[in-house]
Design a protein around this motif. Structure first.
Motif, PDB file in Angstrom:
ATOM      1  N   ALA A  84       0.691  -1.200   0.008  1.00 25.51           N
ATOM      2  CA  ALA A  84      -0.122  -0.046   0.106  1.00 25.51           C
ATOM      3  C   ALA A  84       0.891   1.216   0.007  1.00 25.51           C
ATOM      4  CB  ALA A  84      -1.026  -0.100   1.069  1.00 25.51           C
ATOM      5  N   VAL A  85       1.963   1.242   0.664  1.00 27.89           N
ATOM      6  CA  VAL A  85       2.880   2.361   0.788  1.00 27.89           C
ATOM      7  C   VAL A  85       3.466   2.487  -0.431  1.00 27.89           C
ATOM      8  CG1 VAL A  85       5.003   3.117   1.611  1.00 27.89           C
ATOM      9  CG2 VAL A  85       3.499   2.070   3.223  1.00 27.89           C
ATOM     10  N   SER A  86       3.828   1.383  -1.142  1.00 32.59           N
ATOM     11  CA  SER A  86       4.492   1.592  -2.728  1.00 32.59           C
ATOM     12  C   SER A  86       3.436   2.066  -3.613  1.00 32.59           C
ATOM     13  CB  SER A  86       4.954   0.418  -3.240  1.00 32.59           C
ATOM     14  OG  SER A  86       6.024  -0.112  -2.510  1.00 32.59           O
ATOM     15  N   LEU A  87       2.171   1.770  -3.363  1.00 30.05           N
ATOM     16  CA  LEU A  87       0.986   2.099  -4.473  1.00 30.05           C
ATOM     17  C   LEU A  87       0.786   3.635  -4.205  1.00 30.05           C
ATOM     18  CD1 LEU A  87      -0.931   1.645  -6.504  1.00 30.05           C
ATOM     19  CD2 LEU A  87      -2.364   0.676  -4.685  1.00 30.05           C
ATOM     20  N   ALA A  88       0.724   3.868  -2.769  1.00 33.60           N
ATOM     21  CA  ALA A  88       0.513   5.411  -2.633  1.00 33.60           C
ATOM     22  C   ALA A  88       1.663   6.246  -3.222  1.00 33.60           C
ATOM     23  CB  ALA A  88       0.446   5.631  -1.102  1.00 33.60           C
ATOM     24  N   ALA A  89       2.845   5.977  -3.166  1.00 38.55           N
ATOM     25  CA  ALA A  89       4.067   6.588  -3.847  1.00 38.55           C
ATOM     26  C   ALA A  89       3.780   6.670  -5.306  1.00 38.55           C
ATOM     27  CB  ALA A  89       5.250   5.866  -3.606  1.00 38.55           C
ATOM     28  N   CYS A  90       3.428   5.530  -5.897  1.00 40.14           N
ATOM     29  CA  CYS A  90       3.121   5.632  -7.282  1.00 40.14           C
ATOM     30  C   CYS A  90       1.851   6.788  -7.843  1.00 40.14           C
ATOM     31  CB  CYS A  90       2.641   4.283  -7.946  1.00 40.14           C
ATOM     32  SG  CYS A  90       4.056   3.049  -7.852  1.00 40.14           S
ATOM     33  N   ILE A  91       0.883   6.569  -6.899  1.00 40.85           N
ATOM     34  CA  ILE A  91      -0.145   7.366  -7.224  1.00 40.85           C
ATOM     35  C   ILE A  91       0.208   8.800  -6.781  1.00 40.85           C
ATOM     36  CG2 ILE A  91      -2.541   8.274  -6.066  1.00 40.85           C
ATOM     37  CD1 ILE A  91      -3.091   5.308  -5.717  1.00 40.85           C
ATOM     38  N   ALA A  92       0.812   9.170  -5.763  1.00 38.50           N
ATOM     39  CA  ALA A  92       1.204  10.774  -5.333  1.00 38.50           C
ATOM     40  C   ALA A  92       2.256  11.175  -6.704  1.00 38.50           C
ATOM     41  CB  ALA A  92       1.948  10.501  -4.263  1.00 38.50           C
ATOM     42  N   TRP A  93       3.188  10.140  -7.106  1.00 37.47           N
ATOM     43  CA  TRP A  93       4.047  10.749  -8.380  1.00 37.47           C
ATOM     44  C   TRP A  93       3.373  10.884  -9.436  1.00 37.47           C
ATOM     45  CZ3 TRP A  93       8.580  12.386  -7.646  1.00 37.47           C
ATOM     46  CH2 TRP A  93       9.489  12.572  -8.977  1.00 37.47           C
ATOM     47  N   HIS A  94       2.127  10.152  -9.628  1.00 37.52           N
ATOM     48  CA  HIS A  94       1.503  10.428 -10.924  1.00 37.52           C
ATOM     49  C   HIS A  94       0.753  11.817 -10.905  1.00 37.52           C
ATOM     50  CE1 HIS A  94      -1.686   9.890 -13.962  1.00 37.52           C
ATOM     51  NE2 HIS A  94      -2.378  10.085 -13.000  1.00 37.52           N
ATOM     52  N   PHE A  95       0.123  11.979  -9.694  1.00 36.55           N
ATOM     53  CA  PHE A  95      -0.373  13.288  -9.571  1.00 36.55           C
ATOM     54  C   PHE A  95       0.446  14.580  -9.688  1.00 36.55           C
ATOM     55  CE2 PHE A  95      -4.026  10.701  -8.083  1.00 36.55           C
ATOM     56  CZ  PHE A  95      -5.059  11.208  -8.968  1.00 36.55           C
ATOM     57  N   ASN A  96       1.868  14.400  -9.302  1.00 40.75           N
ATOM     58  CA  ASN A  96       2.823  15.085  -9.462  1.00 40.75           C
ATOM     59  C   ASN A  96       2.999  15.428 -10.769  1.00 40.75           C
ATOM     60  OD1 ASN A  96       5.202  16.765  -8.577  1.00 40.75           O
ATOM     61  ND2 ASN A  96       6.323  15.044  -9.091  1.00 40.75           N
ATOM     62  N   GLU A  97       3.119  14.233 -11.712  1.00 38.56           N
ATOM     63  CA  GLU A  97       3.578  14.308 -13.052  1.00 38.56           C
ATOM     64  C   GLU A  97       2.806  15.024 -13.895  1.00 38.56           C
ATOM     65  OE1 GLU A  97       4.566  10.451 -14.162  1.00 38.56           O
ATOM     66  OE2 GLU A  97       6.588  10.879 -14.022  1.00 38.56           O
ATOM     67  N   ILE A  98       1.152  14.885 -13.672  1.00 41.46           N
ATOM     68  CA  ILE A  98       0.080  15.731 -14.128  1.00 41.46           C
ATOM     69  C   ILE A  98      -0.231  17.043 -13.667  1.00 41.46           C
ATOM     70  CG2 ILE A  98      -0.805  13.448 -15.270  1.00 41.46           C
ATOM     71  CD1 ILE A  98      -3.153  13.835 -13.225  1.00 41.46           C
ATOM     72  N   HIS A  99       0.789  17.617 -12.740  1.00 44.75           N
ATOM     73  CA  HIS A  99       0.427  18.894 -12.313  1.00 44.75           C
ATOM     74  C   HIS A  99      -0.663  19.227 -11.504  1.00 44.75           C
ATOM     75  CE1 HIS A  99       4.184  19.706 -14.459  1.00 44.75           C
ATOM     76  NE2 HIS A  99       3.521  19.199 -15.478  1.00 44.75           N
ATOM     77  N   SER A 100      -1.131  18.256 -10.698  1.00 46.72           N
ATOM     78  CA  SER A 100      -2.258  18.265  -9.904  1.00 46.72           C
ATOM     79  C   SER A 100      -2.342  19.247  -8.666  1.00 46.72           C
ATOM     80  CB  SER A 100      -2.894  16.924  -9.430  1.00 46.72           C
ATOM     81  OG  SER A 100      -3.292  15.977 -10.404  1.00 46.72           O
ATOM     82  N   VAL A 101      -3.202  19.461  -8.209  1.00 45.98           N
ATOM     83  CA  VAL A 101      -3.330  19.971  -6.664  1.00 45.98           C
ATOM     84  C   VAL A 101      -3.672  19.247  -5.649  1.00 45.98           C
ATOM     85  CG1 VAL A 101      -4.318  21.819  -5.232  1.00 45.98           C
ATOM     86  CG2 VAL A 101      -3.756  22.293  -7.734  1.00 45.98           C
ATOM     87  N   MET A 102      -2.713  18.627  -4.920  1.00 49.15           N
ATOM     88  CA  MET A 102      -2.834  17.483  -3.967  1.00 49.15           C
ATOM     89  C   MET A 102      -2.589  17.928  -2.578  1.00 49.15           C
ATOM     90  SD  MET A 102      -0.811  13.903  -4.391  1.00 49.15           S
ATOM     91  CE  MET A 102       0.643  14.548  -3.854  1.00 49.15           C
TER      92      MET A 102
END
Length: 194
Positions: free
Chosen positions: A99-117
């Motif tokens: 779950a930690v690894s998946l959360a990191a992948c999701i966070a990085w994805h939203f970083n790459e698409i310039h989301s507000v998070m």
């Protein structure tokens, strides 16, 4: 000197399974001013005439307007619930690490698409900000987070207030224990299924 090893951010098979579901959930949650068609509905007196879909109006015999997905739909709150249950079994800890690894992948994805998070876990929370500003504090916290057996201080009840923010919640809690108000504005990833 302290060295912190961040969780991997390379997309995993689990990430590729979750991503299309996240996109669909986010698009269906919010509508507003944007470019991507969200739905069609009956005209209301407060609607702009520019939103009328004349082809659908002609076919249906009543005024119909287009609704579009909001452009600010990229505001997301990522929550990793550290609670794993009353017993710290080896399999529960392994699932938590996934779950930690998946959360990191999701966070990085939203970083790459310039989301507000915003990122939350246990008592830690970043502000709602452009993902590029909070990605490294979030990854650092993901590197340090520990699974917990106590439900105290990690309740999901505090997330029910803001229904305008789409929430992605990774949790090991039972579905029946999740506040009903969260279901309408959240996507859940249950850790026991990882």
């Amino acid at each position: 000197m302290e060295i912190t090893v961040y969780p991997p951010v390379e997309p995993t098979d689990q990430f590729y399974e979750v991503l299309p579901l996240l996109r669909g959930e986010m698009a269906s949650q919010f509508r507003g001013r944007g470019h991507e068609l969200h739905s069609l509905r009956d005209y209301q007196p407060t609607d702009s005439g520019r939103l009328v879909d004349w082809k659908v109006t002609a076919k249906s015999g009543r005024l119909m307007v287009r609704e579009f997905a909001r452009e600010d739909e990229r505001r997301v709150m990522l929550v990793l619930d550290p609670y794993i249950g009353k017993v710290m079994a080896a399999e529960s800890v392994a699932r938590f690490e996934r779950a930690v690894s998946l959360a990191a992948c999701i966070a990085w994805h939203f970083n790459e698409i310039h989301s507000v998070m915003q990122f939350r876990t246990g008592s830690y929370s970043t502000p709602m900000a452009p993902a590029g500003e909070i990605i490294y504090p979030a990854l650092r916290q993901l590197a340090l987070v520990q699974p917990g057996m106590s439900e105290a201080g990690a309740s999901l009840d505090g997330l029910t207030g803001d229904r305008e923010i789409f929430k992605i919640i990774l949790t090991a809690r039972a579905q029946r224990s999740i506040p009903a108000a969260l279901w309408s504005s959240s996507y859940f990833i249950f850790i026991d299924r990882l």
